[in-house]
Enzyme design. Sequence first.
Site, PDB file in Angstrom:
ATOM      1  CE  LYS A 121      -1.971   3.292   2.382  1.00 11.35           C
ATOM      2  NZ  LYS A 121      -1.467   4.281   3.533  1.00 11.35           N
ATOM      3  CG  ASP A 140      -7.163   2.707   1.943  1.00 11.56           C
ATOM      4  OD1 ASP A 140      -7.817   2.177   1.055  1.00 11.56           O
ATOM      5  OD2 ASP A 140      -7.097   3.947   2.287  1.00 11.56           O
TER       6      ASP A 140
END
Length: 213
Positions: A121, A140
């Site tokens: 991420k 996320d």
Amino acid sequence: MKQEEKIKIVIQELEKLYPEAPLALRYRSAFELLVAVILSAQCTDERVNRVTEKLFEKYRSPQDFLNVPVEELEEDIRPTGFYRNKARALRECCHKLMREFGGEIPRDINQITKLPGVGRKTAAMVLGNAYGLNLGIAVDTHVRRVVQRLELTREKKNVDKIEQELMALVPQEKWTWFSNALILFGRHICQARKPKCGECPFREWCPSPDKVV
DNA sequence: CTCCCGATAT
DNA sequence: ATATCAGGAG
């Protein structure tokens, strides 16, 4: 409805809502963005910005993070939470940046992911927004929740798998914009607690209206 | 899977 | 009181 059909509509509507989809984090370099994203774990961007405003005056380079005791760094980032983990991650990350990358942020997804405290991420977000490289999709908590509610994936927990599925559906040149836009959508409309289904352009076919996943 | 951890919304 | 917020490591 088929996945290809859904994703086409989702991209179309998100382009109307968030043609630019800028990050809320403030940063002036790839290094500052990397630090900001590490600090943003389980913490709002607004609080990260409050902390980094002072932090980036004091710590201007990876070397600066190595020049203070870790306890001092912990105090400087405390309001972002997880401050012990984050301080250690920042320190080790900067150490590796200096030792193996000459203080530069690598532009390779596999190399940047080897930095301590940097997962898929963080890597996708930094490479995409600081360097304009579409090398991954940042999955996320918002992206995960939205694609689960829309059933763009059946995967529940494995964010790496969700990323693989999304990368197969979304044209590569849109990856960075797509994750930024989906994050904004998840923050402002398809929220965790009280999703604003009345404002959602997908409400007619969303499999999860007015329920929390 | 658990742990790390403060601030804010509900 | 509890859930959640731009996660990652062990």
